[in-house]
Design a protein around this motif. Sequence first.
Motif: not given
Lengths: 201, 567
Positions: B549-555
């Motif tokens: 999920a982080l990969a889709l957002g902040p990363i």
Amino acid sequence: MFKLLRPAFVLLVSLTVITGLIYPLAMTGLAGALFPKQAQGSLIVRDGKVIGSELIGQSFTSDRYFRGRLSATTGTDPSDPSKTVPQPYNAANSMGSNLGPTNKALIDRVKGDVEKLRAENPSTPVPLDLVTTTASGLDPDISPAAAYFQVPRVAKARNLPEADVKQLVDRHIESRLFGLIGEPHINVLALNLDLDRVAAR
Amino acid sequence: MTLVGWAQIALFCAVVIALVKPLGWYMNRVFSGERTFLSPVLRPIENSLYKIAGVNERSEQDWLTYAVSMLIFHIGGFLILYVLLRTQGFLPFNPQGMTAVAPDLSFNTAVSFITNTNWQNYGGETTVSYLTQMLGLTHQNYLSAATGIVVAIALIRGFARASTRNIGNFWVDITRCTLYVLLPICIPLALFLVWDGIPQTLGAYVDATTLEGAKQTIAVGPVASQVAIKMLGTNGGGFFNANAAHPFENPTAFSNFIQMVAIFALGAALTNVFGRMVGNQKQGWAILWVMGVLFIAGVAVCYWAEAAGTTGINDLGLVGGNMEGKEVRFGIPASALFAVITTAASCGAVNAMHDSFTALGGMIPLINMQLGEIIVGGVGAGFYGMLIFIVIAIFVAGLMVGRTPEYVGKKIEAKEVKMAMLAILVLPLMYLGFTAVASVLPSALASIANPGPHGFSEMLYLYTSSTANNGSAFAGITGNTPFYNITGAIAMFVGRFFMIVPALAIAGSMAEKKIVPPSAGTFPTTGGLFVGMVVGVIVIVGGLTFFPALALGPIVEQISMTRNMLF
């Protein structure tokens, strides 16, 4: 299960009264007696009229005053109450811009402001806090750099020597607590009030 | 990053660590029913409360009765708050004439405050009356915080006791926690805050005429009394919309520092209470080490990211990092530090707008919450969250050497591991599940304020913060819609009670076990190996759950930013 209802009811009601009424009301009484000025909101009164709070920033647009940071607060449109319009430093509706780091709207806004400020004072680097919005929309402070940046403009608008205005700014710098906590800053409203006083002399 | 900035961070850590022992000593006395210096004043009040309530303070409860008592207490608290929000227009202490809050918003707010989340889909100064602020919100700030603490205490008792079904008496614990721990700290804290500039008045908002002649309405109110417990109880619900960024909630860098300490003080001290109750304070310090390692790592990344700023702004020739949505008196170090603290604990107060943080700077608060806010954590909540991770870590360690795992003299068996897994799995189910649903609903997507990957982060943050009972926000998102109000409330409810009930169940089954004397094969739980093991398990379990999920957002946002892509 029903055995639990009596303690639940009694303790809920009594703890609610203790923490929700007695505590805040007692604090209000104590605060009013010990620190009456702060308890009311650190208001500044001149000639019997409230002109603001020491802690709350105000919107300054005139060249004769130091300006604070950008504020993203909104308010109801005076001409059409169904609409919300930008109303900087609305102290009854605090908020930030909430623009994210890759939002084009943010970068475009900053770019425009930087260009305007460069035109106003080309010899000094544009201070960061003058082109970014405050978190609360009510930040009362600017950095010393942001105040020095505005000295030429204010001095010119008021026909004062730049050195005098700069000296005034120097006097208003509040440094870090114990040299460690927070950032050096200048309260814009206090500085402008002082400026009016000096100019009136 | 500057030296002064890091010195500030070091000073903060030193003050918190210095408070761990004295507060731990005091809380241990309170919850063991021993005399304290406040007993002469408080004992008579306490006794009369028990008398009216029909509580026998010597009779204890098993875990199920404890849990049911807690739930009944919360249903009552929910009803009081909901009714207050709906009827505030007819009640006193309402100088601004606030009217009834809409049903879905009242529901969300009531759940939000009983679960210690304090998610705010409303703006304080524009929506609620002074009576609601005091009787509804301040009161729940106390009781939800007290609940967190007593659940942690009950769980600690489970580990400390042997061969008993009883884990304490909920009514006694909640009363003692409120009277002996929270109130005595909040009273001087609130007075300090008033001295520093926070208003405390029942008067109406003040109309001022500014230097340039414009009209400025200045919202005031009984603020200090609420801010004190909001921080100490890691509640985080602001009196004003801008929360601790508002000069009236956080007037100086000094108040900011004290508030940060208040957020961590009780949560950190609970590790010491644990050590004392299980008879070895080193056990508590080991847990604090685990928290400390994760905390410093978070602070370093967040501070670095904010001080480095964003490509878009830096390219304009501006220097100094990312000041969008921050206040000058705090600056970048104190804003980054505050953001990490408030999400490490389940506080959720903000002194800067997280929505305007850099991609990586904003990812740290997200990670802190997704780990379950076990770094110090919400008062109590963080500690039982951490113990749940420890159960898993000890279980993994046991598998490695092929022995039945033990912790502080108790065997960790199938039942505890199942309960711990239930608690750990239900959280991502909430925040990932609801974020996925919101991502495909056009009406939910319409609430997003920032386009591109940042918009996804806003939704992910909303549900993460709700599930973790944090309450901070990427506040650009319009959360006050029926969809977000109701799904957010469900996430908050599940995040709170599906954590507490398994924690109490573990307490119950632990208390029944015998103490196993340590042998040569016992994994020592006070040393560096244990600290490393727990940190490792937290990072691996956490990372596997939310990294996609982080990969889709902040990363992806960070990568876009470095390539100067704007949305």
